[in-house]
Design a protein around this motif. Structure first.
Motif, PDB file in Angstrom:
ATOM      1  N   ARG A 305      -0.027  -1.825   4.941  1.00 25.63           N
ATOM      2  CA  ARG A 305       0.548  -1.881   3.588  1.00 25.63           C
ATOM      3  C   ARG A 305       0.747  -0.472   3.010  1.00 25.63           C
ATOM      4  O   ARG A 305       1.726  -0.210   2.298  1.00 25.63           O
ATOM      5  CB  ARG A 305      -0.378  -2.705   2.686  1.00 25.63           C
ATOM      6  N   ALA A 306      -0.173   0.436   3.310  1.00 25.47           N
ATOM      7  CA  ALA A 306      -0.054   1.812   2.818  1.00 25.47           C
ATOM      8  C   ALA A 306       1.192   2.490   3.391  1.00 25.47           C
ATOM      9  O   ALA A 306       1.924   3.184   2.683  1.00 25.47           O
ATOM     10  CB  ALA A 306      -1.304   2.609   3.189  1.00 25.47           C
ATOM     11  N   PHE A 307       1.445   2.268   4.694  1.00 25.44           N
ATOM     12  CA  PHE A 307       2.632   2.869   5.316  1.00 25.44           C
ATOM     13  C   PHE A 307       3.913   2.186   4.838  1.00 25.44           C
ATOM     14  O   PHE A 307       4.954   2.846   4.671  1.00 25.44           O
ATOM     15  CB  PHE A 307       2.521   2.807   6.843  1.00 25.44           C
ATOM     16  N   TYR A 308       3.843   0.879   4.604  1.00 36.05           N
ATOM     17  CA  TYR A 308       5.025   0.174   4.097  1.00 36.05           C
ATOM     18  C   TYR A 308       5.388   0.685   2.699  1.00 36.05           C
ATOM     19  O   TYR A 308       6.564   0.903   2.390  1.00 36.05           O
ATOM     20  CB  TYR A 308       4.759  -1.333   4.061  1.00 36.05           C
ATOM     21  N   ASP A 309       4.372   0.898   1.871  1.00 31.78           N
ATOM     22  CA  ASP A 309       4.629   1.417   0.526  1.00 31.78           C
ATOM     23  C   ASP A 309       5.182   2.847   0.596  1.00 31.78           C
ATOM     24  O   ASP A 309       6.014   3.238  -0.223  1.00 31.78           O
ATOM     25  CB  ASP A 309       3.340   1.371  -0.305  1.00 31.78           C
ATOM     26  N   PHE A 310       4.700   3.621   1.587  1.00 29.50           N
ATOM     27  CA  PHE A 310       5.240   4.971   1.791  1.00 29.50           C
ATOM     28  C   PHE A 310       6.733   4.917   2.140  1.00 29.50           C
ATOM     29  O   PHE A 310       7.524   5.742   1.676  1.00 29.50           O
ATOM     30  CB  PHE A 310       4.459   5.676   2.912  1.00 29.50           C
ATOM     31  N   TYR A 311       7.129   3.943   2.949  1.00 31.02           N
ATOM     32  CA  TYR A 311       8.548   3.781   3.296  1.00 31.02           C
ATOM     33  C   TYR A 311       9.385   3.550   2.044  1.00 31.02           C
ATOM     34  O   TYR A 311      10.521   4.029   1.943  1.00 31.02           O
ATOM     35  CB  TYR A 311       8.701   2.617   4.268  1.00 31.02           C
ATOM     36  N   ARG A 312       8.804   2.859   1.068  1.00 33.18           N
ATOM     37  CA  ARG A 312       9.529   2.552  -0.164  1.00 33.18           C
ATOM     38  C   ARG A 312       9.558   3.728  -1.138  1.00 33.18           C
ATOM     39  O   ARG A 312      10.581   4.001  -1.759  1.00 33.18           O
ATOM     40  CB  ARG A 312       8.907   1.324  -0.845  1.00 33.18           C
ATOM     41  N   ASN A 313       8.413   4.425  -1.291  1.00 31.22           N
ATOM     42  CA  ASN A 313       8.353   5.464  -2.341  1.00 31.22           C
ATOM     43  C   ASN A 313       8.433   6.900  -1.812  1.00 31.22           C
ATOM     44  O   ASN A 313       8.580   7.843  -2.606  1.00 31.22           O
ATOM     45  CB  ASN A 313       7.076   5.294  -3.179  1.00 31.22           C
ATOM     46  N   LYS A 314       8.304   7.092  -0.497  1.00 28.68           N
ATOM     47  CA  LYS A 314       8.401   8.428   0.139  1.00 28.68           C
ATOM     48  C   LYS A 314       7.377   9.418  -0.405  1.00 28.68           C
ATOM     49  O   LYS A 314       7.562  10.629  -0.326  1.00 28.68           O
ATOM     50  CB  LYS A 314       9.810   9.034  -0.061  1.00 28.68           C
ATOM     51  N   ASP A 315       6.260   8.910  -0.958  1.00 27.10           N
ATOM     52  CA  ASP A 315       5.231   9.759  -1.567  1.00 27.10           C
ATOM     53  C   ASP A 315       4.178  10.116  -0.515  1.00 27.10           C
ATOM     54  O   ASP A 315       3.255   9.344  -0.249  1.00 27.10           O
ATOM     55  CB  ASP A 315       4.595   9.029  -2.757  1.00 27.10           C
ATOM     56  N   CYS A 316       4.324  11.300   0.076  1.00 21.00           N
ATOM     57  CA  CYS A 316       3.421  11.730   1.154  1.00 21.00           C
ATOM     58  C   CYS A 316       1.979  11.897   0.681  1.00 21.00           C
ATOM     59  O   CYS A 316       1.030  11.530   1.382  1.00 21.00           O
ATOM     60  CB  CYS A 316       3.904  13.058   1.747  1.00 21.00           C
ATOM     61  N   LYS A 317       1.817  12.471  -0.501  1.00 21.12           N
ATOM     62  CA  LYS A 317       0.468  12.727  -1.018  1.00 21.12           C
ATOM     63  C   LYS A 317      -0.262  11.415  -1.309  1.00 21.12           C
ATOM     64  O   LYS A 317      -1.464  11.290  -1.047  1.00 21.12           O
ATOM     65  CB  LYS A 317       0.559  13.574  -2.299  1.00 21.12           C
ATOM     66  N   LEU A 318       0.453  10.422  -1.828  1.00 20.78           N
ATOM     67  CA  LEU A 318      -0.159   9.122  -2.104  1.00 20.78           C
ATOM     68  C   LEU A 318      -0.574   8.442  -0.804  1.00 20.78           C
ATOM     69  O   LEU A 318      -1.660   7.846  -0.722  1.00 20.78           O
ATOM     70  CB  LEU A 318       0.811   8.233  -2.882  1.00 20.78           C
TER      71      LEU A 318
END
Length: 427
Positions: A305-318
């Motif tokens: 889920r963390a990587f999927y959310d990264f795909y959506r928001n592109k927030d590397c630090k998060l």
């Protein structure tokens, strides 16, 4: 009953102990003084638990309740102290149960392990059981009994049944209601070990009982309204040690319960998986403890889920903070800020066997994390691979569940950042 009194002194003490953020200094904080005075006034005019005092929300298919005002929370805490004093409530920690369980499992005798769960624990208690046990006990002061009755009356008006899930008082009242059951199981002549952590039960008995008959008999001892959850019931038959034959056979299944006769069969309890081996260590069975498979699955979901959310928001630090949060350890506050507790990958699972840290479920989680960073075979990794620049990979690859557990690595986030980190796992 003098100790049970609801006075300005006792309520101010509770405020300072359980609500430190709201009570830095009574003389400087007029809101704090007002909360105690308001609580006393509302007790006097019987309006403490009015229609706006309790609200609810949905969480994991359950309705969870909360008190809305500081004065109601203060009074709830005082009621809890009174109940604990009268009924002598002493809860055993999860860690203490697990440590003792490992010792009992290591005994080289044949035994049966009953892993049981109570269905809809909080909501299933009959109101007459609560009334008979709590409302009618003359050891409680009349004021305490009336306030409990008022609180549960408001809960019932919201169409609630049993005890309100989410309120601190429910944990204490359910412990009181389960006291007779706990004593009855512990007093069984063939019971080696019994423990209950809220609704999770484990019983170890000698191999002289018919499994169906025994389970049926103990279910009759439960307070009115409670039943075992057949889907979460597991019964394990541990054979007498006869050497290093690790074979096992299914003895059979009853309804949806699992009954297994085995010499090396794992079962799960309180977040851990217990593997009972035939090989001996210093005259006892060897017991291997790992993170429970169900808990491992939850961590796997959070990683994905963390990587999927990264795909959506592109927030590397998060993304990095989320992986850091999952693989490390931290402090959390409980009881409205009055208690600090250590949590995280080590402090949630300190009893994992040393040999299992590097070859069990923690290792499996590391492999998944590495696959998310270095592979592009799955649909998700193909989507995120172009977004994961080498610098990002270098930052993330250093995080490890195994190392976070072994080194007890600590991190710290402020409450606002913590809420951001957890947001993608809420639903």
């Amino acid at each position: 009953m003098e100790k049970q009194a609801f006075s300005e002194i006792t309520l101010s003490q509770i405020l300072r102990k359980f609500f430190p953020k709201e009570s830095v200094n009574n003389q400087q904080d007029t809101n704090t003084c007002n909360a105690v005075k308001m609580a006393l006034e509302r007790i006097e005019n019987k309006s403490l638990f009015d229609e706006d005092s309790i609200s609810s929300f949905s969480l994991k298919n359950n309705t969870v309740y909360q008190l809305n005002s500081l004065e109601a929370k203060i009074i709830e805490r005082k009621i809890i102290l009174n109940l604990k004093q009268v009924f002598n409530i002493q809860t055993v920690s999860r860690a203490a149960i697990v440590q003792r369980l490992k010792l009992i499992l290591a005994e080289c005798v044949p035994y049966m392990v009953y892993r049981l769960d109570i269905k809809q624990f909080f909501e299933s208690f009959h109101s007459e059981v609560i009334e008979k046990t709590i409302y009618n006990d003359i050891r409680l002061s009349p004021q305490t009994r009336r306030l409990v009755k008022d609180l549960f009356g408001r809960y019932k008006s919201l169409k609630g049944s049993g005890c309100p899930r989410g309120l601190a008082i429910s944990s204490v009242i359910t412990e009181i209601l389960m006291q007779n059951f706990d004593a009855a199981i512990r007093n069984l002549s063939n019971c080696f070990f019994y423990a209950r952590y809220v609704d999770d039960i484990i019983i170890i008995i000698s191999k002289t009982e018919n499994t169906n008959e025994f389970k049926g008999n103990i279910e009759k001892l439960l307070p009115m309204g409670l039943k075992f959850n057949e889907q979460k019931t597991k019964i394990v038959d541990i054979l007498k040690n006869k050497g290093n034959d690790n074979s096992f056979k299914n003895k059979g299944k009853t309804q949806k319960s699992t009954v297994v006769q085995t010499k090396n069969n794992p079962f799960e309890y309180l977040g851990y998986k217990y593997i009972i081996c035939e090989e001996l260590e210093e005259g006892n069975r060897k017991i291997i403890v790992d993170m429970a498979d169900k808990k491992c699955s939850k961590y796997q979901f959070k990683i994905i889920r963390a990587f999927y959310d990264f795909y959506r928001n592109k927030d590397c630090k998060l993304l990095e903070d989320r992986i850091k949060f999952l693989t490390c350890n931290y402090k959390i506050t409980k009881n409205y800020g009055s208690t600090e507790v250590l949590a995280g990958i080590y402090f949630n699972y300190p009893e994992i066997s040393e040999e299992q840290v590097e070859q069990g479920n923690l290792k499996k989680l590391d492999k998944l994390l590495q696959a998310m960073l270095l592979s592009n075979k799955s649909r998700l990794t193909k989507l995120i691979s172009p977004l994961l620049k080498q610098e990002i990979k270098n930052n993330l690859i250093k995080y490890s569940f195994v190392q976070g557990h072994k080194k007890k690595t600590f991190i710290k986030f402020d409450p606002k950042r913590l809420a951001e980190i957890k947001k993608c796992w809420e639903h």
